[in-house]
Design an enzyme around this catalytic site. Structure first.
Site, short mmCIF file in Angstrom:
data_model
loop_
_atom_site.label_atom_id
_atom_site.label_comp_id
_atom_site.label_asym_id
_atom_site.label_seq_id
_atom_site.Cartn_x
_atom_site.Cartn_y
_atom_site.Cartn_z
N LYS A 122 -12.16 -1.96 6.88
CA LYS A 122 -11.22 -2.80 7.54
C LYS A 122 -11.67 -2.74 8.79
CE LYS A 122 -9.11 -2.91 3.53
NZ LYS A 122 -7.76 -2.21 3.19
N TRP A 161 0.83 -1.29 -0.09
CA TRP A 161 -0.04 0.10 -0.04
C TRP A 161 0.73 1.17 -0.13
CZ3 TRP A 161 -4.25 -0.50 -2.09
CH2 TRP A 161 -5.20 -1.64 -1.83
N ASP A 211 -1.56 6.59 6.32
CA ASP A 211 -2.63 5.64 5.83
C ASP A 211 -2.81 4.58 6.92
OD1 ASP A 211 -4.13 3.81 4.57
OD2 ASP A 211 -2.80 3.43 3.09
C1 LIG Z 1 -7.41 -1.37 1.72
C2 LIG Z 1 -6.32 -0.61 1.95
C3 LIG Z 1 -6.34 0.60 1.16
C4 LIG Z 1 -7.16 0.60 -0.23
O1 LIG Z 1 -8.43 1.02 0.30
P1 LIG Z 1 -9.62 1.37 -0.74
O2 LIG Z 1 -10.74 1.81 -0.09
O3 LIG Z 1 -9.99 0.06 -1.55
O4 LIG Z 1 -9.01 2.35 -1.79
C5 LIG Z 1 -5.43 1.49 1.09
N1 LIG Z 1 -4.29 1.34 2.39
C6 LIG Z 1 -4.63 0.14 3.08
C7 LIG Z 1 -3.28 0.09 4.23
C8 LIG Z 1 -5.42 -0.65 3.05
O5 LIG Z 1 -5.34 -1.79 3.84
#
Ligand SMILES: *Cc1c(COP(=O)(O)O)cnc(C)c1O
Length: 384
Positions: free
Chosen positions: A218, A119, A194
């Site tokens: 998540k 990511w 993030d």
């Molecule tokens: C799932 C995830 C993303 C992507 O998220 P979306 O909502 O599908 O764009 C980005 N960063 C991390 C750390 C993730 O676990």
């Protein structure tokens, strides 16, 4: 030929609560049962409203109360002061990969990015399309099994630019299962995080952050809403010529109501944060539960090291995504299939890491992790 499906009232409805599995999906992921039950109860008609959350105006009093409570809950859980705005946006964390540099990275500036997994790598690729970036750390050579020092012994160092517009990092790499136990030191550079796959898993010192974002699917709700907590003075950097939706200040000024926000996802996020406050007892309590759950699985890895090989280095193991490999692909397939027969699903690891990934977010009950632990011990005994 015309297609005439049977009326919904005559087709089988959903299964019952007893049919629920232990769902180890990395995302969208398990939600607290009491949240689902409340949503089910209110889906036909919310008390005092006469309609469902899915049917009412985002300008209605009932929805305004929901979004205000969702924000107040987040502020309470994380200790977020008025210096920060709390935004409910669409487009997922992927849109933040672009929006963050669009708003915070000036034309004459450069932004630092740490690449600790898949990511972080994607976030950097998107930012590089917007402006000048520097990669200050990359653990690709060891397939992202570690973090820089001091988080991981022999993890290598970061090469920070003290003039950077911000430092971006991924606090929990969902695919590889490596997680920071604290914020990296930035020497005064604004920190951007993030936190998609760990948001609300433990208390934070929010004042260490310039901006933190997390898609909800998540650890904080369903797909459809992404939460952004941003220091208001930092958002003021944004170029006023940015598209209206792309500018954080649009959402700060309108309370995330410039256009129709994802009302249902915000409603579920409100229920999840209600659950954290009233049933779990806050993020300190949530963190100890998470640590307890993760330890059960990592102990199995450590005690059966000749059979299970953990992907993350022990000092940066994730409490959210437990990644490990078995001695062969055949055994991995067998593990996944037998786990499914025992009511545990979505355990197959991401193809870039292989093996198994058990995502054990806030809402995964202890009993689910204990069931997996017992299964793992038994599986190693029978197949080792
Ligand atoms: C799932 C995830 C993303 C992507 O998220 P979306 O909502 O599908 O764009 C980005 N960063 C991390 C750390 C993730 O676990």
């Amino acid at each position: 030929m015309s297609i005439s499906p049977a009326p919904l009232s005559e087709t089988p409805a959903g299964a019952s609560v007893e049919d629920r599995v232990y769902n180890f999906s990395a995302g969208p992921a398990v939600l607290p049962l009491s949240v689902l039950e409340r949503a089910r109860e209110e889906l036909l008609c919310m008390p005092g409203v006469g309609a469902s959350i899915l049917e009412i105006s985002h300008r209605s009093k009932a929805f305004l109360e929901i979004i205000e409570t969702a924000e107040a809950n987040l502020r309470k859980l994380l200790g977020i002061s008025d210096d920060y705005a709390v935004l409910f946006l669409q487009g997922g964390s992927r849109l933040q990969f672009s929006m963050v540099p669009m708003n915070l990275l000036g034309a004459d500036q450069s932004a630092d990015y740490m690449v600790t997994g898949s990511w972080g790598k994607k976030a950097l690729e998107e930012a590089a399309k917007v402006g000048k970036t520097r990669k200050v750390y990359d653990a690709k050579e060891t397939n992202y099994d570690r973090l820089p020092e001091p988080f991981c012994a022999d993890g290598g160092t970061m090469d920070l630019d003290p003039q950077a517009a911000y430092l971006h990092y991924t606090s929990n790499e969902t695919i590889q299962g490596v997680q920071f136990s604290a914020e990296p030191e930035t020497q005064g550079v604004p920190l951007v995080c993030d936190a998609s796959s760990e948001f609300l898993y433990k208390p934070l010192d929010i004042d260490k952050y310039g901006l933190i974002y997390a898609c909800a699917q998540k650890n904080a709700g369903p797909a459809g809403v992404t939460i952004v907590v941003v220091r208001k003075d930092l958002a003021e950097r944004a170029d006023p010529n940015l598209g209206v939706y792309l500018n954080f200040n649009t959402h700060i000024a309108s309370g995330s109501m410039d256009n129709t926000p994802p009302t249902f996802a915000i409603y579920i996020n409100k229920l999840v944060t209600d659950w954290l406050l009233s049933e779990v007892g806050g993020l300190e309590a949530m963190h100890s539960r998470n640590a307890e759950k993760a330890k059960l699985l990592y102990d199995v890895l450590d005690q059966n090291a000749e059979f299970y090989q953990g992907h993350a280095r022990p000092d940066c193991r994730s409490l959210m995504n437990v990644t490990f490999r078995l001695p062969s692909d055949e055994l991995t397939t067998k593990f996944d299939a037998e786990a499914k027969q025992n009511g545990m699903t979505d355990l197959k690891g991401h193809r870039s890491v292989g093996g198994i990934r058990a995502s054990i977010y806030n809402a995964m009950p202890l009993a689910g992790v204990e069931t997996l632990r017992d299964f793992m011990v038994d599986f190693a005994k029978k197949n080792g």
